[in-house]
Design a protein around this motif. Structure first.
Motif, PDB file in Angstrom:
ATOM      1  N   TYR A  85      26.539 -16.184 -32.460  1.00 49.78           N
ATOM      2  CA  TYR A  85      25.191 -16.388 -33.061  1.00 49.78           C
ATOM      3  C   TYR A  85      24.223 -17.315 -32.027  1.00 49.78           C
ATOM      4  N   LEU A  86      25.059 -17.949 -31.315  1.00 50.12           N
ATOM      5  CA  LEU A  86      24.513 -18.859 -30.236  1.00 50.12           C
ATOM      6  C   LEU A  86      23.802 -17.956 -29.066  1.00 50.12           C
ATOM      7  N   ASP A  88      22.655 -15.044 -29.556  1.00 51.22           N
ATOM      8  CA  ASP A  88      21.460 -14.374 -30.060  1.00 51.22           C
ATOM      9  C   ASP A  88      20.352 -15.308 -30.437  1.00 51.22           C
ATOM     10  N   GLU A  89      20.491 -16.450 -30.366  1.00 51.63           N
ATOM     11  CA  GLU A  89      19.281 -17.222 -30.846  1.00 51.63           C
ATOM     12  C   GLU A  89      18.331 -17.489 -29.790  1.00 51.63           C
ATOM     13  N   ASN A  91      15.027 -19.740 -29.232  1.00 55.20           N
ATOM     14  CA  ASN A  91      14.334 -20.612 -29.644  1.00 55.20           C
ATOM     15  C   ASN A  91      12.899 -20.940 -28.910  1.00 55.20           C
TER      16      ASN A  91
END
Length: 230
Positions: A85-86, A88-89, A91
């Protein structure tokens, strides 16, 4: 970059790669403990002539060797999912770069600028300057600012390619007609090398990737010079 006879990974240059290294050590320690236990049990069973009739049929032992692997798998799966998940993040990236794979070179477009783009070819062996690495150096490096979220859009114009930089923990497939994206933050200045990680043809091994991370002020000066030359 990697050096001859290196056994471990390259030094991490991004937070995601640091997490990947920690997860690798975590999983490797679990595998080491399991291997040690199994080896001990095998040696004990081979070398002893004693038999314990209470162990031949024991519900407690069956419960333990059913629950223990499940707990171990959970201990591996949870940090693995966290890192997925990290990775794919994305920001609020400060800079977006489009990397296009060709046979057999990369082209980069800085989409936040009007006319900032270039092709990146491997430097032939006979043209290398002292200190440059054979088969890894390019005539134009992808220059980025340090400590800034960078988004890379990856695609290809002909066949499958893969944009990969091991020390940044980045590997993204370049698929014709499809736009994939990945993001990273470089935590320190430096030059980081990668290569196309998809077998894309005869010159597959001659598609190096060079990412040069510099302070923001130096990046602004470089982009201004590139725009003047365009």
């Amino acid at each position: 970059m990697a050096h001859p006879s290196q056994l471990g990974f390259q030094d991490a240059a991004s937070p995601v790669m640091e997490e990947l290294l920690h997860f690798h050590d975590h999983a490797l320690m679990i595998v080491f403990l399991i291997s040690t236990l199994v080896l001990y049990i095998i040696v004990a069973m081979v070398t002893t002539k004693l038999t314990n009739k209470f162990i031949l049929d024991s519900q407690e032992i069956e419960i333990i060797w059913t629950l223990l692997p499940a707990i171990i798998l959970i201990l591996i799966a949870l940090p693995s999912l966290r890192i997925l998940y990290l990775m794919d993040e994305i920001n609020d990236p400060h800079l977006t770069i489009k990397a296009m794979g060709h046979q057999w070179y990369w082209s980069y477009e800085y989409t936040d600028y009007e006319d900032l783009g270039f092709d990146s070819y491997m430097v032939p062996t006979q043209d290398l300057a002292p200190g440059q690495f054979r088969l890894l150096e390019t005539d134009h490096r992808m220059v980025i600012p340090v400590e800034s979220p960078i988004r890379v859009l990856v695609s290809a114009e002909d066949v499958l390619h893969s944009w990969a930089v091991p020390s940044l923990g980045i590997k993204m497939d370049a698929v014709p007609g499809r736009l994939n994206q990945t993001a990273f933050i470089v935590s320190r200045p430096g030059v980081f090398y990668g290569q196309c990680s998809e077998i894309c043809g005869a010159n597959h091994s001659f598609m190096p990737i060079v990412v040069e991370a510099v302070p923001l002020e130096h990046f602004e000066n470089w982009s201004s010079l590139m725009l003047e030359d365009a």
